[in-house]
Design an enzyme around this catalytic site. Structure first.
Site, short mmCIF file in Angstrom:
data_model
loop_
_atom_site.label_atom_id
_atom_site.label_comp_id
_atom_site.label_asym_id
_atom_site.label_seq_id
_atom_site.Cartn_x
_atom_site.Cartn_y
_atom_site.Cartn_z
N GLN A 53 0.82 -1.21 0.00
CA GLN A 53 0.00 0.00 0.00
C GLN A 53 0.85 1.26 0.00
OE1 GLN A 53 -3.12 -1.42 3.19
NE2 GLN A 53 -4.08 0.06 1.84
N HIS A 54 0.17 2.35 -0.29
CA HIS A 54 0.68 3.73 -0.15
C HIS A 54 1.64 4.19 -1.24
CE1 HIS A 54 -1.09 3.54 3.78
NE2 HIS A 54 -0.16 2.78 4.28
N ASP A 95 -2.30 -5.09 0.32
CA ASP A 95 -1.76 -6.36 0.78
C ASP A 95 -2.45 -6.87 2.05
OD1 ASP A 95 -0.65 -4.30 2.29
OD2 ASP A 95 1.42 -4.86 1.88
#
Length: 475
Positions: free
Chosen positions: A71-72, A227
């Site tokens: 992520q991110h 994830d």
């Protein structure tokens, strides 16, 4: 036999699993490494995906594919769909000051928590957008579309690759800092605040089982997931379950029917992959704390485990604060790891090994406390990730966490969760297909509250003074 594929494009590698659509049985799999670093050319992810697919025997015979990914990460695309710059990953802390600035400029952490359930930290995409605006304004101007790692990888599999075909899902979008999972809407004004310019194109947010496209071989594409959401989907996590994952990072998360709104910024109000919510606490420091300790002692992990289990609980007062790469929870990107209580009697390899395991587990136990404060019930803990393969982690976890711990058999849970989503896309319905679950081993131990009490005494002595937004810790 109908086959589906799940992809895990993680920080360190790409994993591909091919499963039977009806049962979830793994038929074959492949893996390829990603380059190191906290900024990576997304083309490296695509190359690793192709190598992993080749090792898995190809995907021409699968009926549906979904991607789970870290992520991110901020992927910037220009008007022609080309990558503008290397993607800044979740563990890139150069945006720490930008995160603090955004909190202040918007009127405080509570404003962010109320708006999107996420208070900006260095890891969050919106903070990386501000860093880009301040340090690379030319690249910010070139950015016509902004997406996440799993969005980009899914997009590269499509037969039609116009920018307006970019797709994401609630789980990954909820980690950007500019998407409200409670209303399923982007907050463009927050991204514009970060970029100091109009919002670029953002991916459309697809439903949990929506068919979002096809590959050149005719396989259906699922919306994908972050994830942690993909891992929870693989495990069949229900309300009352708390997942503790020890991988590159340390993660504590739980499925909930209500969104989290934590103005202190410890708990991120993420979404899961089924239409529910996934309150989550993430630390920067996971299994690599154990890797570093083993390196420092000059031993392998088997010997590190033997040493740790030979020392007494609490290591006679020796405490390792595991902020080896700074920290995200609490928000101390400039902090370092620290040892407290080093005396002649505790200056042994066994004491240090035990302190490393207990320090890592105490950090995660703090995360469980933060989840509880948000009203999430904790009935059982599921321990997963690479760290769950360690006998010392499994045996010490119930003592430090204070509850029994269930450890599923090792597996690629993010990739398997993505594969389960692909089967859901293929079969349809209101809920994902019921897949066979593997064996789970339970670990129980007498609680050792003095270990956490001692950790709490020294945890906040670690210097994080270079970050202006102080964080408090439960405990």
């Amino acid at each position: 036999m109908t086959l589906v594929a799940g992809i895990d494009s993680s920080t360190q590698s790409c994993k591909v699993v091919v499963c039977e659509a009806d049962t979830g049985a793994v038929v074959r799999e492949g893996r390829a490494p990603h380059p190191p670093g906290t900024a990576v050319d997304p083309l490296e992810w695509r190359a690793a995906f192709e190598r992993a697919c080749s090792e898995a025997g190809g995907l021409d015979d699968v009926a549906a594919i979904s991607v789970g990914a870290q992520q991110h990460g901020m992927v910037c695309l220009d008007a022609g769909g080309d990558v503008v710059r290397d993607a800044l990953l979740w563990n890139d802390t150069r945006s720490a000051t930008a995160a603090v600035d955004l909190v202040v400029e918007a009127g405080g952490a509570a404003v962010w928590a109320d708006a999107v359930g996420v208070v900006p930290l260095a890891a969050v995409t919106v903070a990386k957008a501000r860093w880009l605006a301040d340090h690379e304004p030319g690249n910010a101007d070139r950015t016509a579309a902004l997406c996440l790692p799993h969005d980009w990888l899914t997009w590269t599999m499509r037969t039609d690759r116009d920018l307006d075909r970019l797709i994401t899902d609630r789980s990954d979008a909820s980690g950007t800092g500019y998407f409200d999972a409670s209303t399923n809407t982007y907050r463009h004004e927050l991204l514009e605040l970060a970029l100091r310019r109009p919002s670029p194109l953002l991916p459309r947010v697809a439903g949990p089982a929506e068919r979002v496209g096809e590959t050149s071989s005719g396989a259906l594409l699922g919306p994908g997931a972050g994830d942690n959401a993909a891992g929870a989907l693989a495990l069949g996590v229900r309300e009352g379950d708390v997942v503790v994952s020890i991988g590159t990072s340390g993660v504590v998360c739980a499925v909930s029917s209500t969104p989290a709104r934590d103005a202190d910024g410890y708990v991120a109000g993420f979404a899961d992959a089924t239409g529910r919510h996934l309150p989550l606490v993430c630390t920067l420091n996971g299994a690599r704390v154990l890797d570093a300790t083993a390196t420092m002692l000059g031993v392998d992990h088997a010997e590190l485990t033997r040493l740790a289990l030979s020392a007494p609980p609490g290591s006679e007062g020796l405490v390792l604060i595991p902020y080896l790469e700074g920290e995200r929870t609490p928000n101390r990107p400039g902090a370092t790891g620290a040892l407290h209580g080093l005396r002649l009697g505790t200056a042994t390899p066994a004491h240090l090994a035990r302190a490393a395991f207990e320090g890592l587990l105490c950090s995660l136990a703090d995360g469980i406390d933060h989840i509880r404060v948000q009203g999430t019930e904790v009935r059982r803990v599921l321990l997963v990730g690479g760290g769950a393969r360690s006998r010392a982690v499994c045996e010490l976890a119930p003592a430090v966490l204070g509850v029994p711990v269930d450890v599923p058999e090792p597996g690629e849970y993010v990739a398997r969760g993505a594969a389960r989503q692909a089967a859901w896309v293929l079969r349809g319905g209101d809920e994902p297909p019921a897949w066979e679950s593997g064996a789970t081993r339970r670990y129980e131990a007498d609680p050792t509250p003095h270990v956490r009490e001692r950790y709490a005494e020294v945890r906040d002595l670690t210097d994080g003074s270079d970050i202006a937004l102080e964080s408090r810790s439960v405990g």
